[in-house]
Design a protein around this motif. Structure first.
Motif, PDB file in Angstrom:
ATOM      1  N   MET A  14       1.453  -4.137 -11.325  1.00  0.00           N
ATOM      2  CA  MET A  14       2.118  -2.838 -11.464  1.00  0.00           C
ATOM      3  C   MET A  14       1.276  -1.958 -12.388  1.00  0.00           C
ATOM      4  N   GLY A  15       0.556  -1.050 -11.815  1.00  0.00           N
ATOM      5  CA  GLY A  15      -0.212  -0.127 -12.634  1.00  0.00           C
ATOM      6  C   GLY A  15      -1.524  -0.737 -13.078  1.00  0.00           C
ATOM      7  N   HIS A  16      -1.475  -1.841 -13.770  1.00  0.00           N
ATOM      8  CA  HIS A  16      -2.684  -2.447 -14.309  1.00  0.00           C
ATOM      9  C   HIS A  16      -3.279  -3.382 -13.270  1.00  0.00           C
ATOM     10  N   ALA A  17      -4.504  -3.075 -12.857  1.00  0.00           N
ATOM     11  CA  ALA A  17      -5.106  -3.879 -11.799  1.00  0.00           C
ATOM     12  C   ALA A  17      -5.250  -5.326 -12.240  1.00  0.00           C
ATOM     13  N   GLN A  31      11.628  -1.773   3.017  1.00  0.00           N
ATOM     14  CA  GLN A  31      11.658  -2.190   4.422  1.00  0.00           C
ATOM     15  C   GLN A  31      10.798  -3.438   4.562  1.00  0.00           C
ATOM     16  N   HIS A  32       9.855  -3.589   3.654  1.00  0.00           N
ATOM     17  CA  HIS A  32       9.077  -4.827   3.553  1.00  0.00           C
ATOM     18  C   HIS A  32       9.531  -5.541   2.275  1.00  0.00           C
ATOM     19  N   ALA A  33      10.171  -6.695   2.458  1.00  0.00           N
ATOM     20  CA  ALA A  33      10.886  -7.348   1.357  1.00  0.00           C
ATOM     21  C   ALA A  33       9.998  -7.680   0.162  1.00  0.00           C
ATOM     22  N   TRP A  34       8.753  -7.986   0.409  1.00  0.00           N
ATOM     23  CA  TRP A  34       7.906  -8.412  -0.719  1.00  0.00           C
ATOM     24  C   TRP A  34       7.390  -7.239  -1.544  1.00  0.00           C
ATOM     25  N   GLU A  35       7.657  -6.014  -1.109  1.00  0.00           N
ATOM     26  CA  GLU A  35       7.104  -4.854  -1.820  1.00  0.00           C
ATOM     27  C   GLU A  35       8.077  -4.388  -2.903  1.00  0.00           C
ATOM     28  N   ASN A  39       4.777  -0.479  -0.970  1.00  0.00           N
ATOM     29  CA  ASN A  39       3.770  -0.827  -1.977  1.00  0.00           C
ATOM     30  C   ASN A  39       2.383  -0.666  -1.369  1.00  0.00           C
ATOM     31  N   PRO A  40       1.424  -0.315  -2.186  1.00  0.00           N
ATOM     32  CA  PRO A  40       0.048  -0.302  -1.651  1.00  0.00           C
ATOM     33  C   PRO A  40      -0.466  -1.715  -1.423  1.00  0.00           C
ATOM     34  N   ALA A  69      -2.877   6.717  -3.735  1.00  0.00           N
ATOM     35  CA  ALA A  69      -1.577   6.825  -3.078  1.00  0.00           C
ATOM     36  C   ALA A  69      -1.758   7.618  -1.786  1.00  0.00           C
ATOM     37  N   PHE A  70      -0.997   7.276  -0.777  1.00  0.00           N
ATOM     38  CA  PHE A  70      -1.034   8.102   0.428  1.00  0.00           C
ATOM     39  C   PHE A  70       0.381   8.312   0.927  1.00  0.00           C
ATOM     40  N   PHE A  71       0.578   9.400   1.660  1.00  0.00           N
ATOM     41  CA  PHE A  71       1.895   9.636   2.237  1.00  0.00           C
ATOM     42  C   PHE A  71       1.753  10.409   3.533  1.00  0.00           C
ATOM     43  N   TYR A  72       2.777  10.257   4.352  1.00  0.00           N
ATOM     44  CA  TYR A  72       2.809  10.980   5.620  1.00  0.00           C
ATOM     45  C   TYR A  72       3.776  12.133   5.492  1.00  0.00           C
ATOM     46  N   ALA A  73       3.391  13.279   6.019  1.00  0.00           N
ATOM     47  CA  ALA A  73       4.274  14.442   6.039  1.00  0.00           C
ATOM     48  C   ALA A  73       4.490  14.834   7.498  1.00  0.00           C
ATOM     49  N   PRO A  74       5.604  15.518   7.802  1.00  0.00           N
ATOM     50  CA  PRO A  74       5.877  15.878   9.200  1.00  0.00           C
ATOM     51  C   PRO A  74       4.840  16.869   9.740  1.00  0.00           C
ATOM     52  N   ALA A  75       4.732  16.897  11.077  1.00  0.00           N
ATOM     53  CA  ALA A  75       3.843  17.864  11.728  1.00  0.00           C
ATOM     54  C   ALA A  75       4.306  19.277  11.382  1.00  0.00           C
TER      55      ALA A  75
END
Ligand SMILES: [Zn+2]
Length: 235
Positions: free
Chosen positions: A1-4, A110-114, A206-207, A214-220
């Motif tokens: 978390m935060g610290h690599a 939606q992904h339990a391990w994240e 989670n990444p 960080a990345f994100f999707y935005a609507p068209a």
């Protein structure tokens, strides 16, 4: 978390701290050092990728938030396929009718391990409840739905959830969802859409290891209302 490359540790499963960065060893091993006396009286120490965020923790937090704040209502999105409760918060302050509020939907796991995504989800709500001017505006002008753990079954049993069969939650957004959580979410979201106020849909993940940005999707662009278009920056 935060610290690599740090990991989290706890003597009792309640208080968590982070190690220093681990040292990479041969054959995919990592070495972490804990300060002397880290173990509990029984000699145990728990080590994890990050502080866990279990369905029980989600339920406790949703209940507590609902009881401490008049503007927050504790709800149940649905029961999972294995019969577990899927807690949800609905936040809305003041007497503006729902039909005249922006619809905001936020969910995690939606992904339990994240599990980091649930912490971010909780942090978002802590901000929404705060004295910040922007947060106050949002809760007075929006109806905000929050689901801190979508895949409760896999989160409860410690499974990863990603690429689950027949498809994981993230790939289940079809006309015929397999998972109760997705079906129940779709019902509420379709209602908001029918009222022309499905304004924000935030799906927290989670990444992957090595993702430094960080990345994100935005609507068209053509799907956005004029007010939202004005805020969209294309670089
Ligand atoms: Zn994911």
């Amino acid at each position: 978390m935060g610290h690599a490359f740090a990991s989290a540790w706890s003597p009792d499963g309640k208080t968590w701290r982070q190690t220093q960065s681990g040292k990479k060893g041969a054959e995919g091993q990592m070495e972490y050092q804990l300060p002397p006396g880290s173990a509990s009286a029984s000699g145990r120490v728990l080590v994890a990728w990050g502080p866990p965020y279990s369905p029980a923790k989600a339920e406790e937090w949703v209940r507590q938030t609902g009881s401490e704040h008049r503007m927050a209502e504790e709800m149940e999105l649905c029961r999972s396929r294995e019969g577990r409760r899927v807690p949800m918060l609905r936040i809305s302050e003041g007497d503006r009718v729902p039909e005249r509020r922006f619809g905001v939907w936020v969910h995690a796991r939606q992904h339990a391990w994240e599990s980091g995504s649930s912490w971010v989800c909780q942090g978002f709500v802590e901000w929404v409840m705060s004295a910040d001017v922007g947060a106050a505006w949002l809760r007075q002008n929006a109806e905000i739905y929050v689901v801190p753990v979508m895949d409760v079954d896999n989160a409860a049993t410690g499974n990863g959830g990603k690429d689950a069969l027949p498809q994981d939650h993230n790939r289940d957004w079809s006309e015929k969802p397999n998972w109760n959580e997705v079906a129940a979410a779709q019902k509420i979201l379709k209602g908001l859409a029918a009222e022309g106020r499905l304004d924000v849909f935030l799906d927290l993940h989670n990444p992957a290891p090595g993702d430094l940005k960080a990345f994100f999707y935005a609507p068209a662009l053509e799907l956005l209302q004029p007010e939202a278009k004005a805020f969209k920056r294309i670089s």
